[in-house]
Design an enzyme around this catalytic site. Structure first.
Site, PDB file in Angstrom:
ATOM      1  N   ASP B 315       0.834  -1.196   0.000  1.00 43.42           N
ATOM      2  CA  ASP B 315       0.000   0.000   0.000  1.00 43.42           C
ATOM      3  C   ASP B 315       0.878   1.258   0.000  1.00 43.42           C
ATOM      4  O   ASP B 315       0.549   2.251   0.633  1.00 43.42           O
ATOM      5  CB  ASP B 315      -0.972   0.010   1.180  1.00 43.42           C
ATOM      6  CG  ASP B 315      -2.217   0.827   0.860  1.00 43.42           C
ATOM      7  OD1 ASP B 315      -2.364   1.258  -0.300  1.00 43.42           O
ATOM      8  OD2 ASP B 315      -3.049   1.034   1.771  1.00 43.42           O
ATOM      9  N   GLY B 334      -1.654   7.703   4.222  1.00 48.74           N
ATOM     10  CA  GLY B 334      -0.727   6.989   3.352  1.00 48.74           C
ATOM     11  C   GLY B 334       0.637   6.810   3.990  1.00 48.74           C
ATOM     12  O   GLY B 334       1.094   7.648   4.755  1.00 48.74           O
TER      13      GLY B 334
END
Lengths: 317, 434
Positions: B315, B334
């Protein structure tokens, strides 16, 4: 000078609401009668008198050019008085219900009503309230019986038979009344039917209609005698059912390369109006294997046959 | 040691771990011409062609190169965050030999020309393999499906709206139905945006103590449940992009038990970290979907062991200081992960939570299988994309040493044990740990 058809075929139904319910013999009877009108329509004197005195109303709740013109011409050539009513001018626009429209029309004593409606089952509903004969000129995604009959006549004239042929019907099966009527008719006449479309354009349960199902053209057209393309409406091609025109044409549009998957003597059909470059390439549409223009000619003949055969069953005939 | 690209290489006395064959043995592996020749016990120096380089891998692991199924790269449009060049350097240092990049770029990867651009750009600038996922809907707007057939033909390996969920069930139904004709995989972020609302972390007591608005686990589970119904209706091929909680695993378990073509990923962050790691508002641990409770993390690891979770991905999501050095509420979610995914995963191996082969399967073999890529295996004839791992080398994650353009790692200054010491792509060594 009038020319009467030799065939004495009578359609023993009051209405023609669909192919469903017609026997193979009845379909053949209509095709035989249609054949005679093809000859008649090619003569200079095209007029007969079998519908003289009859009133035919063409009631189109959904716009149509070729079907309406075809029915109008058919009625006139048989000597009927033909009146056209279209959606834009009808009282439906003013809020009248379908039933009230039927009652109003009934009071005018028409003999034959030709109806196209955008809702499936609407023609049947009208027919149940009327005393005259009703012909379904297309209702929703349900049936379009005269299209299937004219397609059958076109096939029979070119291939000499329907039985045993492999007919691939390609494209928007989901929304197509032409596909439904054709599937029923072709099955009734002993043809093998295959439908070819992306899964998003295949209706649920289609595999139980007695058809083979293919998702790609190579598999779908393999061994086909007839390739019948369907129109894809614009609002369905931009991401809702298929991503784009270019992707649709790339995978499901009939071009020379895909046509080569079918038998070498395969013939191409399309009920019109065509989207060139969407479901069919111009080279194929206008090519030697195309029957598309002949289909239009057969349209007038088969509608004359239907009008004639139904009228023979009308009261006081 | 410099190695010629052309000469065959024998990796001798290695612990060979090949999840594609359930193989975990000590033996030798021979590569030549960019391809794995064989991997077995006792090839030995005698059994190799003349001129073969021999690398002694005693006490080291040799495994298929990792296939990272979810990484955001900034090209096109956000090259300041990451380029194919910088991402691939990070990947090489982390043992990732294939990056699957996401379509939520600018412009969005939603037409064949952009797929083509990405592939060319990656070919010219990246040192590892790069394959893009394409958008599932045009412009990631969740309304109209993209040209799934043409995009797949152009090289898109799967279809996803990135970290956006497709809220319209009809759109999802049609896309799953249409994608089935092309055997295309749909990868979906299962998060209901309305249930996320303004939430920024897991909905919990801890969130309340921090005064942060939470995101309920139901945001994920509701969307996953809906998707599973759509998969049942359409028989499409579906992959849940990032599963985070125990409740979702139950849904997933039922779907798999029913024989649906459903698979799932979890991110390295969710299997190694929990919400408490956020501590004093550490924005590097703000990720989407959010880190959950320790019980959820444990459940994910258990699911990984059982094969219920198929894939572990990085990710990877580079964010620069402008988007991270902000109050937690306002910081962008993030974390980068290409370079640390394996080493972070080894924590679970070292503390006995996970077998090494299970971890490697989820990071290489399974994603390669799902995406139809040739890697993820050490079988003879497979591309020589492989990694040499030293399980015991201690090191500290120094953000300044990381190859990524952005340094937003949740493992900032973390002490690690074990890492990749050599990465090989198509037979060429592209990274060596000094």
């Amino acid at each position: 000078m009038t020319i009467a058809p030799k065939s004495t075929f009578v359609l023993n139904h009051r209405n023609l609401l669909g192919i469903e319910g017609l026997s193979a013999a009845e379909i053949s009877g209509l095709l035989d009668l249609g054949e005679e009108f093809v000859e008649l329509n090619r003569k200079i004197e095209k007029k007969t008198t079998s519908l003289r005195g009859r009133t035919q109303i063409n009631m189109f709740f959904e716009v149509s050019t070729r079907t309406q013109a075809s029915f109008e011409l058919a009625g006139k050539r048989l000597g009927a008085d033909v009146m056209n009513m279209s959606a834009s001018s009808s009282s439906m626009r003013k809020g009248e219900t379908l039933i009230d429209t039927a009652i109003t029309l009934n009071a005018m004593h028409p003999d034959i009503l030709v109806v196209r409606h955008h809702a499936s089952g609407a023609v049947e509903l009208l027919a149940s309230k009327l005393d005259c004969s009703v012909i379904n000129a297309g209702d929703g995604a349900h049936e379009h019986p005269t299209q299937a009959l004219l397609d059958a006549l076109t096939i029979r004239r070119n291939k000499g038979r329907i039985e045993g042929l492999l007919v691939a019907i390609c494209g928007d099966i989901l929304h197509s009344r032409v596909a439904r009527s054709n599937i029923i008719l072709l099955n009734q006449m002993g043809a093998r039917v295959r439908v070819v479309a992306p899964s998003t354009l295949l209706p649920p349960g289609i595999e139980r209609f007695g058809v083979e199902v293919a998702r790609d053209m190579r598999e779908g057209l393999n061994g086909a005698d007839i390739v019948m393309m369907l129109r894809l409406q614009r609002e369905r091609m931009n991401g809702s059912f298929v991503p784009s025109v270019s992707e649709y044409f790339h995978y499901w549009g009939l071009d020379e390369k895909k046509l080569a998957y079918a038998k070498p003597d395969a013939l191409v059909m399309h009920p019109g109006p065509m989207n060139r470059g969407v479901e069919i390439d111009s080279i194929v549409a206008d090519g030697a294997q195309s029957l598309i223009r002949e289909q239009v000619e057969m349209g007038v003949a088969i509608r004359m046959a239907v009008l004639e055969a139904l009228s023979r069953n009308l009261p006081n005939a | 040691m410099m190695l010629s690209d052309r000469r065959p290489i024998l990796f001798a006395n290695a612990r060979i771990v090949d999840p594609s064959r359930d193989l975990d043995i000590v033996g030798d592996l021979l590569i030549a011409d960019g391809v794995i020749r064989e991997a077995k016990k006792g090839i030995g120096a005698a059994g190799v062609p003349e001129g073969t380089d021999v690398i002694d891998c005693r006490n080291k692991v040799i495994a298929p190169g990792l296939v990272d199924m979810r990484a955001f790269i900034g090209e096109p449009g956000a090259g300041h965050r990451e380029t194919f060049a910088s991402a691939s350097q990070a990947a090489a240092a982390g043992g990732v030999t294939t990056i699957i990049c996401q379509p939520d770029t600018s412009p969005v990867i939603d037409d064949p020309a952009t797929v083509d651009f990405v592939l060319r750009r990656a070919r010219d600038t990246a040192i590892v393999h790069v394959h893009p996922m394409a958008a599932l809907t045009k412009g990631l707007e969740g309304k109209e499906m993209t040209e799934i057939g043409l995009l797949k033909a152009a090289g898109a390996v799967a279809f996803t709206d990135g970290d956006k969920s497709v809220t319209n069930a009809q759109v999802m139904r049609r896309a799953l139905t249409y994608a089935r004709d092309f055997d295309a995989l749909i990868v979906h972020q299962t998060e209901d945006p309305d249930l996320i609302g303004d939430g920024v972390m897991n909905e919990s007591e801890f969130a309340t103590r921090l005064g942060l608005l939470g995101i309920p686990k139901a945001a994920e589970t509701v969307m996953l449940e809906r998707d599973i119904r759509m998969v049942a209706l359409t028989s499409g091929r579906y992959h849940a992009a990032s599963i985070t909680c125990a409740e979702s695993l139950q849904v997933l378990g039922r779907a798999k038990h029913a024989g649906l073509k459903v698979t799932a990923s979890a991110s390295i962050n969710h299997i190694t970290l929990n919400e408490n790691d956020i501590g004093p508002y550490r924005t590097f641990l703000k990720v989407s979907p959010p880190l959950r409770a320790e019980d959820d993390r444990k459940a994910l690891v258990e699911a990984l062991r059982k094969g219920l979770i198929d894939v572990v991905m990085s990710d990877h999501n580079p964010q620069d200081v402008e988007t991270k050095r902000l109050p937690f509420d306002e910081a962008a979610p993030g974390a980068i992960g290409l370079e640390t995914m394996l080493t972070a995963g080894l924590r679970l191996v070292h503390n006995g939570e996970l077998e090494l082969i299970t971890l490697l399967r989820a990071m290489s073999t399974r994603p390669a299988e799902l995406l139809g890529l040739p890697g993820g295996t050490l079988k003879s004839g497979a591309p020589a994309d492989l990694i040499v791992i030293d399980l015991d080398v201690p090191w500290i994650v120094d953000p300044n040493e990381l190859k990524s353009k952005c340094k937003n790692t949740p493992f900032d200054e973390a002490r690690m044990t074990g890492r990749v010491v050599r990465t090989i792509v198509a037979g060429r060594t592209i990274y060596e740990y000094a």
